[in-house]
Design a protein around this motif. Structure first.
Motif, PDB file in Angstrom:
ATOM      1  N   PRO A 128       0.806  -1.222   0.000  1.00 25.23           N
ATOM      2  CA  PRO A 128       0.000   0.000   0.000  1.00 25.23           C
ATOM      3  C   PRO A 128       0.837   1.269   0.000  1.00 25.23           C
ATOM      4  O   PRO A 128       0.312   2.356  -0.250  1.00 25.23           O
ATOM      5  CB  PRO A 128      -0.818  -0.124   1.296  1.00 25.23           C
ATOM      6  CG  PRO A 128       0.041  -0.949   2.192  1.00 25.23           C
ATOM      7  CD  PRO A 128       0.737  -1.932   1.283  1.00 25.23           C
ATOM      8  N   THR A 129       2.133   1.153   0.282  1.00 29.25           N
ATOM      9  CA  THR A 129       3.004   2.326   0.291  1.00 29.25           C
ATOM     10  C   THR A 129       3.619   2.587  -1.078  1.00 29.25           C
ATOM     11  O   THR A 129       4.414   3.510  -1.228  1.00 29.25           O
ATOM     12  CB  THR A 129       4.142   2.157   1.318  1.00 29.25           C
ATOM     13  OG1 THR A 129       5.055   1.138   0.869  1.00 29.25           O
ATOM     14  CG2 THR A 129       3.600   1.766   2.680  1.00 29.25           C
TER      15      THR A 129
ATOM     16  N   VAL B 102      -7.402  -5.430   0.571  1.00 32.64           N
ATOM     17  CA  VAL B 102      -6.867  -6.697   1.077  1.00 32.64           C
ATOM     18  C   VAL B 102      -6.043  -6.500   2.343  1.00 32.64           C
ATOM     19  O   VAL B 102      -6.211  -7.225   3.317  1.00 32.64           O
ATOM     20  CB  VAL B 102      -5.998  -7.393  -0.006  1.00 32.64           C
ATOM     21  CG1 VAL B 102      -5.292  -8.625   0.572  1.00 32.64           C
ATOM     22  CG2 VAL B 102      -6.853  -7.787  -1.201  1.00 32.64           C
ATOM     23  N   VAL B 103      -5.167  -5.487   2.351  1.00 35.18           N
ATOM     24  CA  VAL B 103      -4.126  -5.450   3.390  1.00 35.18           C
ATOM     25  C   VAL B 103      -4.414  -4.504   4.552  1.00 35.18           C
ATOM     26  O   VAL B 103      -3.860  -4.676   5.639  1.00 35.18           O
ATOM     27  CB  VAL B 103      -2.749  -5.097   2.783  1.00 35.18           C
ATOM     28  CG1 VAL B 103      -2.385  -6.052   1.659  1.00 35.18           C
ATOM     29  CG2 VAL B 103      -2.692  -3.642   2.292  1.00 35.18           C
TER      30      VAL B 103
ATOM     31  N   PHE C 184      -1.209  -4.974   7.279  1.00 37.06           N
ATOM     32  CA  PHE C 184      -0.419  -3.795   7.653  1.00 37.06           C
ATOM     33  C   PHE C 184      -1.186  -2.893   8.614  1.00 37.06           C
ATOM     34  O   PHE C 184      -2.413  -2.784   8.536  1.00 37.06           O
ATOM     35  CB  PHE C 184      -0.047  -2.988   6.410  1.00 37.06           C
ATOM     36  CG  PHE C 184       0.997  -3.628   5.537  1.00 37.06           C
ATOM     37  CD1 PHE C 184       2.312  -3.739   5.968  1.00 37.06           C
ATOM     38  CD2 PHE C 184       0.657  -4.109   4.275  1.00 37.06           C
ATOM     39  CE1 PHE C 184       3.273  -4.322   5.157  1.00 37.06           C
ATOM     40  CE2 PHE C 184       1.613  -4.684   3.452  1.00 37.06           C
ATOM     41  CZ  PHE C 184       2.931  -4.792   3.899  1.00 37.06           C
ATOM     42  N   GLU C 185      -0.428  -2.216   9.482  1.00 40.31           N
ATOM     43  CA  GLU C 185      -1.000  -1.253  10.413  1.00 40.31           C
ATOM     44  C   GLU C 185      -0.148   0.009  10.420  1.00 40.31           C
ATOM     45  O   GLU C 185       1.043  -0.027  10.146  1.00 40.31           O
ATOM     46  CB  GLU C 185      -1.046  -1.834  11.832  1.00 40.31           C
ATOM     47  CG  GLU C 185      -1.901  -3.088  11.939  1.00 40.31           C
ATOM     48  CD  GLU C 185      -1.763  -3.760  13.297  1.00 40.31           C
ATOM     49  OE1 GLU C 185      -2.784  -3.915  13.984  1.00 40.31           O
ATOM     50  OE2 GLU C 185      -0.624  -4.107  13.669  1.00 40.31           O
ATOM     51  N   GLY C 186      -0.764   1.118  10.752  1.00 39.79           N
ATOM     52  CA  GLY C 186      -0.060   2.383  10.888  1.00 39.79           C
ATOM     53  C   GLY C 186      -0.005   2.822  12.337  1.00 39.79           C
ATOM     54  O   GLY C 186      -0.477   2.117  13.230  1.00 39.79           O
ATOM     55  N   LEU C 187       0.537   3.999  12.563  1.00 38.03           N
ATOM     56  CA  LEU C 187       0.531   4.547  13.923  1.00 38.03           C
ATOM     57  C   LEU C 187      -0.899   4.777  14.384  1.00 38.03           C
ATOM     58  O   LEU C 187      -1.243   4.573  15.546  1.00 38.03           O
ATOM     59  CB  LEU C 187       1.313   5.858  13.969  1.00 38.03           C
ATOM     60  CG  LEU C 187       2.818   5.762  13.718  1.00 38.03           C
ATOM     61  CD1 LEU C 187       3.456   7.142  13.740  1.00 38.03           C
ATOM     62  CD2 LEU C 187       3.494   4.850  14.738  1.00 38.03           C
TER      63      LEU C 187
ATOM     64  N   ALA D  46     -11.222  -0.354   2.517  1.00 40.00           N
ATOM     65  CA  ALA D  46     -10.742  -1.465   3.338  1.00 40.00           C
ATOM     66  C   ALA D  46     -11.811  -2.530   3.497  1.00 40.00           C
ATOM     67  O   ALA D  46     -13.009  -2.235   3.481  1.00 40.00           O
ATOM     68  CB  ALA D  46     -10.319  -0.952   4.716  1.00 40.00           C
ATOM     69  N   ASN D  47     -11.356  -3.777   3.657  1.00 35.41           N
ATOM     70  CA  ASN D  47     -12.189  -4.882   4.130  1.00 35.41           C
ATOM     71  C   ASN D  47     -11.587  -5.334   5.460  1.00 35.41           C
ATOM     72  O   ASN D  47     -10.925  -6.363   5.538  1.00 35.41           O
ATOM     73  CB  ASN D  47     -12.199  -6.034   3.115  1.00 35.41           C
ATOM     74  CG  ASN D  47     -12.964  -5.682   1.858  1.00 35.41           C
ATOM     75  OD1 ASN D  47     -14.085  -5.201   1.917  1.00 35.41           O
ATOM     76  ND2 ASN D  47     -12.347  -5.912   0.704  1.00 35.41           N
ATOM     77  N   ASP D  48     -11.790  -4.516   6.473  1.00 38.60           N
ATOM     78  CA  ASP D  48     -11.215  -4.764   7.792  1.00 38.60           C
ATOM     79  C   ASP D  48     -11.872  -6.002   8.407  1.00 38.60           C
ATOM     80  O   ASP D  48     -13.068  -6.027   8.669  1.00 38.60           O
ATOM     81  CB  ASP D  48     -11.460  -3.533   8.667  1.00 38.60           C
ATOM     82  CG  ASP D  48     -10.934  -3.670  10.069  1.00 38.60           C
ATOM     83  OD1 ASP D  48     -10.384  -4.734  10.416  1.00 38.60           O
ATOM     84  OD2 ASP D  48     -11.088  -2.711  10.846  1.00 38.60           O
TER      85      ASP D  48
END
Length: 487
Positions: free
Chosen positions: A37-38, A48-49, A54-57, A477-479
């Motif tokens: 994603p970056t 998907v991610v 992946f997670e952020g702050l 997102a599909n969280d």
């Protein structure tokens, strides 16, 4: 003995049936071009991610609120230029390496670097310095105050990655999230499995598969056959009534951040002439497009801003359907060559494109339609800027600032607008921010930068026993963190 064997067999069967309820298969229209994603603009990557691998702050919640993620808290200096983030303890990447402040420094420096491939580099433009105070503390210093920094860092483009694994992120991503990448069978599916060492609350699902089904008829058949358990962004809204009438399913209708636009190449003739862009805008009948392409699902928009946002102003009147006004403008412009209308795969684009082509033809504008695959669209239209017209939903949250980027694919270059967005970036006062947001909406509407069609509705279908899927889409997102099966 036979009775015992039968009882055991029944128990075993029940156990298998129960075990199957911790796996899920989700349908998606588009396959992501990569899984980093970056380093990619496609919404399908985050679908998907985001929050899964992946997670952020920080992160977005299902209601759009900015929530703590890898950072459990943060402080802001009195002048608003220094943010200090406190990281959660015991966080590891999927390869077993520790996630700490050095990884945050690496991720943010990489995202804002001169040669970055990050599709949302503007999110990090105001960052002057990122430093690791200690393993669990990160200090971010800004050139100017920016109250939006926690919001910016919640985007998928701002997730935290590791130098040890970033080179493989496109095809075998390694993150800190509750799910681990397992397999990508290109052209078919991506599979994730539960992260046994997740630092946060363990998800209920042991496995999730994202199945790529672009054709609306195939999507309908897959849901009906049980080949997929849920289709969060269902591409065949004309069939939703059938699902609503079937107790096996539930229909989930919400809103998205997806401004669906007829994008125009502002820098290239003949669309560098505002009169032609205005003529196109007046030739469009939004409701006909919503009815014909989305079967009534969608909200008309007159600018690039979500109607559910408190700062939204209704500017549809500036580009109301007025074929006679369109013809008069075209008479001023003179003869116009056929315009190349490049359509990506989603049904809103393919169906909407045919309707718009007919509407333009009725006022004297011919088009040449090309149906592109998603990778082609990204290369030719988004990156190559080789197009006249295209239809796409911009699903990133509060992204009107893209119009301040002259090199963005529709190539709108207005210094006055750029100055307005720069002022918005350093403004903290809510009333003033609202005023600036509204001025920005009006400026691009009056410049007829693009044809503004509708806010994309989120129309999903799921097995009635599934709970925890997002109703709305504050980000792409599909969280799966709260998704579970219930009896």
């Amino acid at each position: 003995m036979k009775q015992f064997t039968l009882a055991a067999a029944l128990a075993l069967t029940a156990g298998i049936a129960h075990a199957q309820q911790d796996t899920i298969t989700l349908g998606m229209v588009l396959e992501p071009p990569n899984l980093d994603p970056t380093a990619g603009a496609a919404a399908a990557i985050d679908e998907v991610v985001y929050a899964n691998i992946f997670e952020g702050l920080t992160r977005f919640g299902p209601d759009g609120a900015v929530l703590p993620a890898l950072a459990h808290s943060w402080d802001v200096s009195e002048d608003g230029t220094v943010y200090t983030f406190q990281l959660n303890e015991g966080v590891t990447f999927h390869d077993g390496t520790t996630m700490d402040a050095d990884d945050v420094v690496f991720s943010l420096d990489r995202a804002r670097a001169e040669d970055t491939t990050n599709a949302q580099k503007a999110l990090f433009a105001g960052i002057e310095n990122v430093e690791a105070v200690d393993p669990l503390t990160v200090r971010v210093t800004l050139a100017e105050p920016n109250g939006n920094l926690p919001f910016n860092l919640a985007w998928g483009d701002a997730v935290i990655v590791a130098p040890e694994s970033i080179e493989q992120a496109a095809t075998a991503p390694v993150g800190t999230g509750p799910f681990v990448f397992a397999e990508w069978l290109q052209g078919d599916r991506v599979t994730l499995t539960r992260n046994p060492d997740y630092w946060g609350e363990a998800p209920a699902l042991a496995q999730a598969t994202f199945k790529f089904i672009a054709d609306p008829n195939a999507a309908f058949a897959a849901m009906m056959a049980g080949d997929v358990d849920a289709f969060p962004n269902f591409p065949a809204p004309e069939t939703l009534a059938q699902f609503e009438a079937d107790s096996r399913f539930k229909v989930i209708v919400g809103s998205t951040e997806g401004e669906t636009i007829l994008a125009m190449n502002n820098a290239e003739p003949p669309l560098d002439d505002i009169r032609l862009r205005k003529a196109i805008a007046h030739a469009i009948n939004r409701q006909d497009i919503i009815n014909g392409a989305m079967f009534g699902f969608g909200t008309p928009i007159g600018t690039h801003f979500a109607p559910h946002n408190p700062d939204y102003i209704d500017l549809t009147g500036l580009s109301e359907h007025d074929p006679e006004a369109a013809k008069a403008l075209l008479a001023e412009v003179g003869e116009v060559r056929p315009l190349r209308l490049m359509l990506p795969p989603p049904s809103y684009a393919r169906r909407g494109g045919e309707i718009i082509a007919a509407q333009l033809r009725s006022v004297g504008i011919e088009t040449e339609i090309s149906n592109l695959e998603w990778a082609q669209w990204l290369e030719q239209v988004f990156s190559g800027k080789d197009f006249d017209l295209t239809i796409v939903s911009h699903t990133e949250p509060a992204d009107i600032n893209i119009y301040a980027r002259p090199d963005y694919y529709f190539q709108y270059d207005n210094p006055e607008f750029q100055a307005l967005i720069a002022e918005l970036g350093v403004t903290a006062d809510p009333a003033k921010r609202s005023e600036l947001n509204q001025a920005a909406q009006e400026m691009i509407a009056r410049d007829y930068v693009n044809g503004y069609l509708f806010q994309l509705a989120k129309t999903g279908v799921a097995d009635a026993r599934i709970e925890g899927l997002w109703e709305n889409a504050p980000t792409q997102a599909n969280d799966l963190t709260a998704v579970r099966w219930v009896e």
